[in-house]
Design a protein around this motif. Structure first.
Motif, PDB file in Angstrom:
ATOM      1  N   LEU A   1       0.824  -1.202   0.000  1.00 37.10           N
ATOM      2  CA  LEU A   1       0.000   0.000   0.000  1.00 37.10           C
ATOM      3  C   LEU A   1       0.863   1.258   0.000  1.00 37.10           C
ATOM      4  N   VAL A   2       0.570   2.157  -0.943  1.00 38.69           N
ATOM      5  CA  VAL A   2       1.149   3.498  -0.972  1.00 38.69           C
ATOM      6  C   VAL A   2      -0.014   4.464  -0.767  1.00 38.69           C
ATOM      7  N   TYR A   3      -0.159   4.942   0.444  1.00 37.65           N
ATOM      8  CA  TYR A   3      -1.340   5.734   0.787  1.00 37.65           C
ATOM      9  C   TYR A   3      -1.038   7.213   0.587  1.00 37.65           C
TER      10      TYR A   3
ATOM     11  N   ALA B   1      10.845  18.416   2.851  1.00 44.02           N
ATOM     12  CA  ALA B   1      11.821  17.691   2.030  1.00 44.02           C
ATOM     13  C   ALA B   1      11.103  16.759   1.058  1.00 44.02           C
ATOM     14  N   LEU B   2      10.071  16.102   1.527  1.00 41.53           N
ATOM     15  CA  LEU B   2       9.302  15.201   0.667  1.00 41.53           C
ATOM     16  C   LEU B   2       8.601  15.969  -0.444  1.00 41.53           C
TER      17      LEU B   2
ATOM     18  N   GLU C   1       7.997   6.150  -2.045  1.00 39.81           N
ATOM     19  CA  GLU C   1       6.602   6.158  -2.477  1.00 39.81           C
ATOM     20  C   GLU C   1       6.374   7.187  -3.579  1.00 39.81           C
ATOM     21  N   VAL C   2       7.100   8.294  -3.525  1.00 37.81           N
ATOM     22  CA  VAL C   2       7.035   9.263  -4.623  1.00 37.81           C
ATOM     23  C   VAL C   2       7.521   8.617  -5.914  1.00 37.81           C
TER      24      VAL C   2
ATOM     25  N   LYS D   1       7.410   5.485  -6.702  1.00 39.42           N
ATOM     26  CA  LYS D   1       6.387   4.548  -7.162  1.00 39.42           C
ATOM     27  C   LYS D   1       5.246   5.288  -7.849  1.00 39.42           C
ATOM     28  N   LEU D   2       4.897   6.448  -7.327  1.00 32.27           N
ATOM     29  CA  LEU D   2       3.873   7.264  -7.969  1.00 32.27           C
ATOM     30  C   LEU D   2       4.321   7.685  -9.364  1.00 32.27           C
ATOM     31  N   VAL D   3       5.543   8.138  -9.479  1.00 28.49           N
ATOM     32  CA  VAL D   3       6.068   8.576 -10.777  1.00 28.49           C
ATOM     33  C   VAL D   3       6.076   7.415 -11.767  1.00 28.49           C
ATOM     34  N   ASP D   4       6.527   6.244 -11.328  1.00 30.32           N
ATOM     35  CA  ASP D   4       6.550   5.070 -12.209  1.00 30.32           C
ATOM     36  C   ASP D   4       5.134   4.730 -12.696  1.00 30.32           C
TER      37      ASP D   4
END
Length: 406
Positions: A23-25, A306-307, A390-391, A393-396
């Motif tokens: 899960l990437v919430y 930073a994120l 997680e960022v 993974k979002l980009v991918d």
């Protein structure tokens, strides 16, 4: 040091899979996940300590009352409020703003009086004012944001006229992530005798807030975004404004005496808290705020800055991604569309197959969608437990969407 991986261990849901993927919430702007300490507090309150508050003289009632009322002080500490009696418990920001509309504004505003809103407002800070427009002829005046999604405080102050009776503005946009300089708005408005209501639903999640320093007449928070239970929240109301407000709901706890011929109301804040409250939810909210303060609000803010910077670099590098709002004050909220025929619902469905939870739609911000010229966007919103991995993974997943829909 802030150890995000240790923090993630406090949230049991982050260990699960969705569609056979970790899960990437990234839907924190809608509602945040709950740490184990909050879940445990709720379980304890229901299983071993539950009773109604304020009414009983027995052990359990006294225990529940003490725990419940202690949350008022916790919220005051979290918000930087010197006086906990200025904290009114609500079910969240929506109830809080409706309370101000009914209790304070409705008896005072007449046809032709004005309320100033920014175009970024959530429907919770729009619809209650529309009630006054429909029922009493109040005029809603809108202030736009610039191309970056910034709201110039001076543009809000310039909209003030002798007919202006209230400014209602968000502290942080739930769509653009823009952080508004509400202190400047409050200072300028106060010089002209205009009260200000601030929707703090998003801002208080991501960075320290001091309501006494800001000086707003009304400041609302909602618990479910603050890693606490749904149905919890509060409104900080200055005492001079409390004195001007009639009760919102009638029933138990908000009275001192009731007879056939009259009612004597309780003192604030109890005056605005009728009936059996959300006892366990507010206890859970208190634990959630203690958890956040234990991590350190400055530490949370630094982690999320930073994120956000990392995500900004990664997402702006996708030249086929249309990001709405790139204010320099931007917090960890990114709303976007893809060039081409893909609807945000299509994008979110593909992301979900990768285990990535984002929001798609108008985000309860119809006037802002109209201003931006879109009907809907996807929104990835970050919290204190999200990571740069997680960022990535979002980009991918977005690159996969681009391949599918281009």
């Amino acid at each position: 040091m802030y150890d995000v991986h240790k923090v993630r261990g406090d949230f049991p849901i982050l260990s699960r899979e969705v569609n056979n993927k970790p899960l990437v919430y990234l839907d924190n702007g809608a509602s945040a996940q709950k740490p184990q300490v909050v879940i445990d507090a709720i379980t304890q309150a229901y299983s071993m300590e539950y009773s109604n508050v304020h009414r009983g003289l027995h052990y359990l009632s006294n225990l529940a009352t003490d725990k419940y009322e202690a949350v008022r002080g916790t919220i005051a500490k979290f918000l930087g409020a010197a006086d906990e009696d200025e904290i009114v418990f609500t079910s969240g920001t929506t109830e809080a703003i409706n309370m101000v509309a009914y209790s304070w504004a409705m008896p005072r505003l007449e046809a032709g009086d004005e309320i100033i809103l920014s175009v970024m407002e959530h429907h919770a800070n729009i619809v209650p004012w529309h009630f006054l427009r429909e029922r009493q002829g109040v005029v809603l005046k809108w202030v736009d944001v610039d191309a970056n999604g910034d709201l110039d405080p001076q543009s809000v102050l310039d909209a003030i006229t002798p007919k202006t009776k209230l400014i209602a503005v968000t502290h942080m946009s739930n769509v653009l992530g823009t952080v508004v300089d509400v202190k400047s708005i409050v200072t300028g408005a106060k010089a002209q005798g205009v009260p200000v209501l601030v929707d703090g639903s998003q801002a208080t999640v991501h960075a320290p807030v001091n309501v006494d320093d800001i000086g707003a007449d009304f400041y609302a928070i909602t618990g479910h975004k603050l890693y606490g239970p749904s149905g919890s929240g509060a409104m900080h109301i200055r005492k001079d404004r409390m004195a001007e407000m009639r009760p919102f709901l009638g029933g138990g706890d908000m009275i001192k005496e009731v007879s056939r011929d009259e009612v004597i109301y309780n003192d604030p804040p109890m005056k605005f808290e009728a009936g059996t409250p959300a006892i366990v939810q507010q206890i859970g909210l208190g634990v959630a705020l203690e958890y956040m303060m234990g991590l350190g609000m400055e530490n949370i803010a630094a982690h999320e800055r930073a994120l956000t910077d990392y995500a900004r670099t990664k997402l702006t590098g996708l030249n086929w991604l249309n990001i709405q709002g790139l204010s320099q004050t931007k917090g960890g909220i990114f709303s976007f569309t893809l060039q081409g025929p893909a609807h945000p619902h299509d994008i979110s469905t593909v992301l979900d197959k990768k285990g990535i939870a984002v929001r798609a739609g108008h985000h309860c911000a119809g006037p802002l969608m109209d201003h931006l010229g879109v009907t809907a966007t996807c929104r990835a919103s970050f919290g204190l437990y999200n990571t740069t991995d997680e960022v990535d993974k979002l980009v991918d997943a977005l690159e996969l969407c681009h391949e599918l829909f281009a």
